[in-house]
Design a protein around this motif. Structure first.
Motif, PDB file in Angstrom:
ATOM      1  N   LEU A  94       0.823  -1.208   0.000  1.00 58.41           N
ATOM      2  CA  LEU A  94       0.000   0.000   0.000  1.00 58.41           C
ATOM      3  C   LEU A  94       0.858   1.260   0.000  1.00 58.41           C
ATOM      4  CD1 LEU A  94      -2.759   1.389   0.233  1.00 58.41           C
ATOM      5  CD2 LEU A  94      -2.580   1.121   2.712  1.00 58.41           C
ATOM      6  N   LEU A  95       1.870   1.306   0.862  1.00 55.72           N
ATOM      7  CA  LEU A  95       2.736   2.475   0.927  1.00 55.72           C
ATOM      8  C   LEU A  95       3.551   2.641  -0.351  1.00 55.72           C
ATOM      9  CD1 LEU A  95       4.031   2.126   4.595  1.00 55.72           C
ATOM     10  CD2 LEU A  95       2.408   3.813   3.733  1.00 55.72           C
ATOM     11  N   LEU A  96       4.113   1.533  -0.857  1.00 51.82           N
ATOM     12  CA  LEU A  96       4.960   1.598  -2.047  1.00 51.82           C
ATOM     13  C   LEU A  96       4.199   2.125  -3.242  1.00 51.82           C
ATOM     14  CD1 LEU A  96       7.688   0.896  -3.477  1.00 51.82           C
ATOM     15  CD2 LEU A  96       6.659  -1.328  -3.994  1.00 51.82           C
ATOM     16  N   LEU A 143       7.152   3.541  11.983  1.00 55.90           N
ATOM     17  CA  LEU A 143       7.512   4.779  11.296  1.00 55.90           C
ATOM     18  C   LEU A 143       8.723   4.599  10.389  1.00 55.90           C
ATOM     19  CD1 LEU A 143       7.043   7.780  10.844  1.00 55.90           C
ATOM     20  CD2 LEU A 143       8.454   8.239  12.873  1.00 55.90           C
ATOM     21  N   GLN A 144       9.776   3.925  10.896  1.00 63.22           N
ATOM     22  CA  GLN A 144      10.989   3.765  10.096  1.00 63.22           C
ATOM     23  C   GLN A 144      10.715   2.952   8.830  1.00 63.22           C
ATOM     24  OE1 GLN A 144      14.239   1.909  12.164  1.00 63.22           O
ATOM     25  NE2 GLN A 144      15.653   2.094  10.452  1.00 63.22           N
ATOM     26  N   GLY A 145      10.001   1.849   8.964  1.00 67.22           N
ATOM     27  CA  GLY A 145       9.672   1.038   7.803  1.00 67.22           C
ATOM     28  C   GLY A 145       8.799   1.786   6.813  1.00 67.22           C
ATOM     29  N   ALA A 146       7.843   2.578   7.328  1.00 69.71           N
ATOM     30  CA  ALA A 146       6.957   3.340   6.459  1.00 69.71           C
ATOM     31  C   ALA A 146       7.739   4.373   5.649  1.00 69.71           C
ATOM     32  CB  ALA A 146       5.878   4.031   7.289  1.00 69.71           C
ATOM     33  N   ILE A 147       8.666   5.068   6.300  1.00 70.49           N
ATOM     34  CA  ILE A 147       9.473   6.071   5.606  1.00 70.49           C
ATOM     35  C   ILE A 147      10.333   5.418   4.527  1.00 70.49           C
ATOM     36  CG2 ILE A 147      11.365   7.718   5.868  1.00 70.49           C
ATOM     37  CD1 ILE A 147      10.208   8.392   8.629  1.00 70.49           C
ATOM     38  N   MET A 149       9.711   2.602   2.873  1.00 67.76           N
ATOM     39  CA  MET A 149       8.904   2.150   1.745  1.00 67.76           C
ATOM     40  C   MET A 149       8.370   3.325   0.939  1.00 67.76           C
ATOM     41  SD  MET A 149       8.131  -0.563   0.149  1.00 67.76           S
ATOM     42  CE  MET A 149       8.081  -2.047   1.149  1.00 67.76           C
ATOM     43  N   LEU A 150       7.999   4.410   1.592  1.00 68.06           N
ATOM     44  CA  LEU A 150       7.569   5.605   0.860  1.00 68.06           C
ATOM     45  C   LEU A 150       8.714   6.148   0.007  1.00 68.06           C
ATOM     46  CD1 LEU A 150       5.462   7.434   3.591  1.00 68.06           C
ATOM     47  CD2 LEU A 150       4.598   6.393   1.482  1.00 68.06           C
ATOM     48  N   SER A 151       9.922   6.137   0.551  1.00 66.33           N
ATOM     49  CA  SER A 151      11.090   6.573  -0.218  1.00 66.33           C
ATOM     50  C   SER A 151      11.316   5.672  -1.424  1.00 66.33           C
ATOM     51  CB  SER A 151      12.334   6.576   0.679  1.00 66.33           C
ATOM     52  OG  SER A 151      12.179   7.462   1.759  1.00 66.33           O
ATOM     53  N   ALA A 152      11.123   4.361  -1.225  1.00 63.73           N
ATOM     54  CA  ALA A 152      11.269   3.422  -2.334  1.00 63.73           C
ATOM     55  C   ALA A 152      10.252   3.698  -3.425  1.00 63.73           C
ATOM     56  CB  ALA A 152      11.121   1.991  -1.814  1.00 63.73           C
ATOM     57  N   GLY A 153       9.015   4.025  -3.032  1.00 65.35           N
ATOM     58  CA  GLY A 153       7.980   4.317  -4.014  1.00 65.35           C
ATOM     59  C   GLY A 153       8.255   5.581  -4.807  1.00 65.35           C
ATOM     60  N   VAL A 154       8.683   6.622  -4.115  1.00 62.35           N
ATOM     61  CA  VAL A 154       9.041   7.874  -4.813  1.00 62.35           C
ATOM     62  C   VAL A 154      10.202   7.623  -5.773  1.00 62.35           C
ATOM     63  CG1 VAL A 154       9.951  10.205  -4.512  1.00 62.35           C
ATOM     64  CG2 VAL A 154       8.167   9.352  -2.970  1.00 62.35           C
ATOM     65  N   ALA A 155      11.192   6.858  -5.316  1.00 66.91           N
ATOM     66  CA  ALA A 155      12.353   6.561  -6.163  1.00 66.91           C
ATOM     67  C   ALA A 155      11.946   5.769  -7.394  1.00 66.91           C
ATOM     68  CB  ALA A 155      13.406   5.790  -5.365  1.00 66.91           C
ATOM     69  N   TRP A 156      11.047   4.794  -7.212  1.00 61.55           N
ATOM     70  CA  TRP A 156      10.590   4.025  -8.371  1.00 61.55           C
ATOM     71  C   TRP A 156       9.808   4.902  -9.344  1.00 61.55           C
ATOM     72  CZ3 TRP A 156      11.790   0.305 -11.248  1.00 61.55           C
ATOM     73  CH2 TRP A 156      10.878  -0.229 -12.162  1.00 61.55           C
ATOM     74  N   GLY A 157       9.015   5.825  -8.828  1.00 58.31           N
ATOM     75  CA  GLY A 157       8.309   6.754  -9.704  1.00 58.31           C
ATOM     76  C   GLY A 157       9.274   7.617 -10.501  1.00 58.31           C
TER      77      GLY A 157
END
Length: 282
Positions: A94-96, A143-147, A149-157
């Motif tokens: 979901l986050l990714l 929080l750490q895991g969420a940040i 995965m969100l970073s991974a999603g932005v990077a993939w975008g």
């Protein structure tokens, strides 16, 4: 590129992305390999396969790419692996993919892409289907895991956006993987004291890098120029569905009504967004 070719290549890419999720989850849950080692082996094996692939082609091999895409690739791969240490599969997906959609669709709107009402409806339908499948029962993620995965999603975008119009897809992907190798090796050196390896984890990482990442990303780069940013973003919403189906087949997870409803909503929404002309329009 014909519609059927676009559809086929896009489907292969999404299957590869889902395969990465399954392999990473299996490796980190059922083997002793650490996330940093998984990331490094994944990127190095992907680079090796891509170099071999490009050398087998006719003519002089051309390796392109750029450091921005390579860094985005590394951030995605590292964040993806590290996040799944603490996140559940559903929360991570979901986050990714929420971050991927926000990045790519936001850029598309910023760049002036016109989003018709029926395409917006398709996007909302696809997002709604994803929420139906993932949200119920989820607790607040660490929080750490969420940040991560969100970073991974932005990077993939960002990586996907950089791939649009970047030239020869295989050469570009090869160059990006090669540039990512020294970055990921530096990460492994920094985490040298916590490295753990076994043959099963090593095999999962090689399969993820050589097949799902190297070949999968080369195919994705090839089809990207034929997709609008909004379409490229939305079609990736199918990956959690494919990964869930893979979990059913591989892990014997039960088929639920929620999964069936979400699959219809997501795939139907994707079809609406990818269709360039509304019926009756010219």
């Amino acid at each position: 590129m014909s519609f059927l070719r676009i559809l086929g290549l896009t489907s292969l890419s999404m299957a590869a992305f889902a395969g990465n999720s399954l392999l990473c989850r299996a490796a980190l849950l059922h083997t002793s390999i650490d996330a940093a080692s998984f990331t490094s082996i994944r990127l190095i094996s992907g680079a090796i396969v891509l170099v071999l692939l490009i050398r087998c082609r006719q003519g002089a091999p051309v390796i392109a790419g750029n450091w921005l895409s390579a860094m985005a690739l590394f951030v995605y791969a590292a964040g993806f692996s590290l996040a799944y240490i603490s996140l559940s599969a559903a929360t991570g997906a979901l986050l990714l993919f929420g971050a991927v959609q926000a990045t790519m669709i936001g850029y598309g709107i910023y760049a002036g892409e016109r989003v018709r009402k029926w395409q917006l409806a398709g996007l909302l339908l696809a997002l709604g289907g994803l929420l139906v499948m993932l949200l119920p029962g989820l607790s607040a993620p660490p929080l750490q895991g969420a940040i991560l995965m969100l970073s991974a999603g932005v990077a993939w975008g960002i990586y996907s956006l950089c791939g649009k119009g970047a030239g020869d897809p295989t050469g570009v992907t090869t160059g990006n993987f090669l540039r990512a190798v020294p970055i990921t090796l530096a990460m492994s050196l920094l985490t040298l004291n916590s490295i753990t390896l076994d043959m099963a984890g090593f095999g999962y990482a090689v399969a993820s890098g050589a097949l799902m990442s190297g070949l999968g990303y080369a195919i994705w780069y090839r089809v990207l120029p034929a997709l609008r940013a909004t379409s490229a973003a939305t079609v990736q919403l199918s990956v959690p569905v494919i990964a869930a189906l893979g979990g059913i087949i591989i892990l014997n997870e039960p088929v639920t009504v929620r999964l069936l409803v979400a699959s219809v909503a997501i795939l139907g929404g994707i079809a609406l967004v990818m269709n360039k002309e509304k019926p009756g329009e010219t």
